[in-house]
Scaffold this active site. Structure first.
Site, PDB file in Angstrom:
ATOM      1  N   HIS A  93      42.210  36.485  37.636  1.00  0.00           N
ATOM      2  CA  HIS A  93      43.083  35.578  38.385  1.00  0.00           C
ATOM      3  C   HIS A  93      43.411  34.392  37.473  1.00  0.00           C
ATOM      4  O   HIS A  93      42.771  33.348  37.499  1.00  0.00           O
ATOM      5  CB  HIS A  93      42.389  35.132  39.685  1.00  0.00           C
ATOM      6  CG  HIS A  93      42.059  36.302  40.572  1.00  0.00           C
ATOM      7  ND1 HIS A  93      42.926  36.765  41.530  1.00  0.00           N
ATOM      8  CD2 HIS A  93      40.970  37.114  40.607  1.00  0.00           C
ATOM      9  CE1 HIS A  93      42.378  37.817  42.136  1.00  0.00           C
ATOM     10  NE2 HIS A  93      41.200  38.039  41.596  1.00  0.00           N
ATOM     11  N   GLU A 100      33.331  27.552  31.341  1.00  0.00           N
ATOM     12  CA  GLU A 100      32.114  28.344  31.519  1.00  0.00           C
ATOM     13  C   GLU A 100      31.017  27.906  30.556  1.00  0.00           C
ATOM     14  O   GLU A 100      31.287  27.431  29.454  1.00  0.00           O
ATOM     15  CB  GLU A 100      32.450  29.823  31.289  1.00  0.00           C
ATOM     16  CG  GLU A 100      31.311  30.788  31.573  1.00  0.00           C
ATOM     17  CD  GLU A 100      31.743  32.238  31.398  1.00  0.00           C
ATOM     18  OE1 GLU A 100      30.954  33.140  31.753  1.00  0.00           O
ATOM     19  OE2 GLU A 100      32.869  32.482  30.903  1.00  0.00           O
ATOM     20  N   GLY A 103      27.153  30.575  25.559  1.00  0.00           N
ATOM     21  CA  GLY A 103      25.968  31.093  24.883  1.00  0.00           C
ATOM     22  C   GLY A 103      25.918  30.744  23.413  1.00  0.00           C
ATOM     23  O   GLY A 103      24.940  31.045  22.724  1.00  0.00           O
ATOM     24  N   ARG A 173      23.095  36.607  21.334  1.00  0.00           N
ATOM     25  CA  ARG A 173      23.464  36.877  22.727  1.00  0.00           C
ATOM     26  C   ARG A 173      24.194  38.202  22.920  1.00  0.00           C
ATOM     27  O   ARG A 173      24.364  38.643  24.058  1.00  0.00           O
ATOM     28  CB  ARG A 173      24.372  35.760  23.243  1.00  0.00           C
ATOM     29  CG  ARG A 173      25.697  35.692  22.482  1.00  0.00           C
ATOM     30  CD  ARG A 173      26.614  34.603  22.985  1.00  0.00           C
ATOM     31  NE  ARG A 173      27.822  34.534  22.153  1.00  0.00           N
ATOM     32  CZ  ARG A 173      28.932  33.907  22.510  1.00  0.00           C
ATOM     33  NH1 ARG A 173      28.992  33.290  23.670  1.00  0.00           N
ATOM     34  NH2 ARG A 173      29.981  33.886  21.713  1.00  0.00           N
ATOM     35  N   HIS A 191      47.626  27.974  47.308  1.00  0.00           N
ATOM     36  CA  HIS A 191      48.524  29.131  47.289  1.00  0.00           C
ATOM     37  C   HIS A 191      47.914  30.277  46.492  1.00  0.00           C
ATOM     38  O   HIS A 191      47.823  31.420  46.963  1.00  0.00           O
ATOM     39  CB  HIS A 191      49.878  28.727  46.700  1.00  0.00           C
ATOM     40  CG  HIS A 191      50.716  29.883  46.233  1.00  0.00           C
ATOM     41  ND1 HIS A 191      50.984  30.970  47.032  1.00  0.00           N
ATOM     42  CD2 HIS A 191      51.328  30.126  45.040  1.00  0.00           C
ATOM     43  CE1 HIS A 191      51.737  31.836  46.363  1.00  0.00           C
ATOM     44  NE2 HIS A 191      51.950  31.353  45.153  1.00  0.00           N
ATOM     45  N   HIS A 195      45.848  34.077  47.424  1.00  0.00           N
ATOM     46  CA  HIS A 195      46.102  35.366  46.773  1.00  0.00           C
ATOM     47  C   HIS A 195      44.787  35.972  46.270  1.00  0.00           C
ATOM     48  O   HIS A 195      44.542  37.185  46.434  1.00  0.00           O
ATOM     49  CB  HIS A 195      47.077  35.195  45.612  1.00  0.00           C
ATOM     50  CG  HIS A 195      47.370  36.461  44.867  1.00  0.00           C
ATOM     51  ND1 HIS A 195      48.059  37.520  45.430  1.00  0.00           N
ATOM     52  CD2 HIS A 195      47.041  36.858  43.609  1.00  0.00           C
ATOM     53  CE1 HIS A 195      48.143  38.515  44.562  1.00  0.00           C
ATOM     54  NE2 HIS A 195      47.534  38.135  43.442  1.00  0.00           N
ATOM     55  N   ARG A 200      40.205  39.859  47.034  1.00  0.00           N
ATOM     56  CA  ARG A 200      38.754  39.964  46.896  1.00  0.00           C
ATOM     57  C   ARG A 200      38.010  40.047  48.229  1.00  0.00           C
ATOM     58  O   ARG A 200      36.811  40.343  48.242  1.00  0.00           O
ATOM     59  CB  ARG A 200      38.227  38.784  46.073  1.00  0.00           C
ATOM     60  CG  ARG A 200      38.798  38.736  44.660  1.00  0.00           C
ATOM     61  CD  ARG A 200      38.651  40.072  43.946  1.00  0.00           C
ATOM     62  NE  ARG A 200      39.190  40.030  42.567  1.00  0.00           N
ATOM     63  CZ  ARG A 200      39.162  41.042  41.733  1.00  0.00           C
ATOM     64  NH1 ARG A 200      38.633  42.194  42.109  1.00  0.00           N
ATOM     65  NH2 ARG A 200      39.673  40.935  40.518  1.00  0.00           N
TER      66      ARG A 200
END
Length: 278
Positions: A93, A100, A103, A173, A191, A195, A200
């Site tokens: 998406h 995020e 590592g 890793r 919006h 979606h 999901r």
């Protein structure tokens, strides 16, 4: 209209809602709510010129007719923790913005997703990408879970040994499995969030991402309850009919035979029976 404060949303800010065995979702921040949507739509009007029922009707009209830009005025930011294989589906998406845990900079925690017994099931015979609805028997499920846990343990021990040997974190890793948990901040407007939820929350979506979507849906109810109810009614629980199906529906209502045949007729009947988009 100044900053939009939604009391129900304020109450859940920074609260951790557990998902799966070690994951969670937190609503970190939000911008706007139902009032922001109607203010954006009625750009020349001030707050208070319409009743709550009229606001709800306007929101319903906008979503029903796919006038989506006012919904983009509402933005939500989440802190989520999930297995990497779920995160890889999540980032499909692309309209979301995320950051995020890395590592390369951090030593990854020894946290792996272990499915519950009732979620360990064989490959579906009629769904190439999913599992059967019925799980394996307890003995088989326990054996599979033990194999998963053993593989995770060995993988993390190897990871730790490579780090202790002085190997760079970005290389050490690479053999860690997809069941490893990751975390990220994720921001999306309403919006595009609708979606995401439409896809999901669907019964065909993988269970492990569907449970996250269910938690986020409830958070949307807190931030923009009228918009969320309209989404559920028109998008999540509604179905679309093709032009050919609409022609067949008119003929059936007029007492004429249904012109559809074969798989087209099966899809048409299944849509009406189950309310599932096919």
């Amino acid at each position: 209209m100044a900053h939009c404060v939604v009391p129900a949303a304020e109450e859940i800010l920074d609260k951790e809602y557990p998902v799966l065995d070690k994951g969670f979702v937190r609503l970190v921040d939000y911008f706007g709510g139902d009032q922001r949507i109607v203010q954006s739509a009625r750009v020349s009007y001030g707050e208070g010129t319409k009743s709550v029922s009229q606001d709800g009707a306007l929101i319903d009209y906008l979503l029903r007719h796919q006038h989506t830009s006012p919904f983009e005025q509402v933005v939500m930011t989440f802190h989520v923790k999930m297995p990497i294989f779920v995160a890889r589906q999540w980032v499909r998406h692309r309209t979301g913005r995320m950051n995020e845990v890395s590592g390369r900079y951090s030593i990854m925690k020894e946290e792996f997703y272990v499915p519950a017994e009732d979620k360990v099931a064989p490959q579906s015979k009629d769904n190439k990408q999913g599992r059967c609805n019925e799980a394996f028997d307890k003995e088989t499920a326990d054996k599979i879970i033990a194999q998963l846990v053993a593989g995770q343990k060995e993988s993390y021990e190897n990871y730790s040994e490579l780090l202790d040997s002085g190997l760079a974190r970005e290389i050490a890793r690479i053999n860690l499995p997809l069941s490893l948990y990751t975390e990220f901040y994720w921001e999306m407007d309403l919006h595009n969030l609708f979606h995401f939820l439409k896809l999901r929350l669907d019964s065909h979506a993988q269970y492990e991402i569907r449970v996250y979507a269910e938690v986020i849906l409830e958070m949307c109810r807190k931030v923009a309850p009228m918009a969320t109810e309209s989404f559920i009614n028109h998008m999540n629980e509604g179905v679309n009919f093709s032009g050919e199906e609409m022609d067949a529906l008119r003929k059936v209502l007029a007492g004429e035979p249904n012109p559809l045949e074969g798989k087209k007729l099966d899809r048409f009947n299944e849509k009406i029976k189950t309310g599932v988009q096919l």
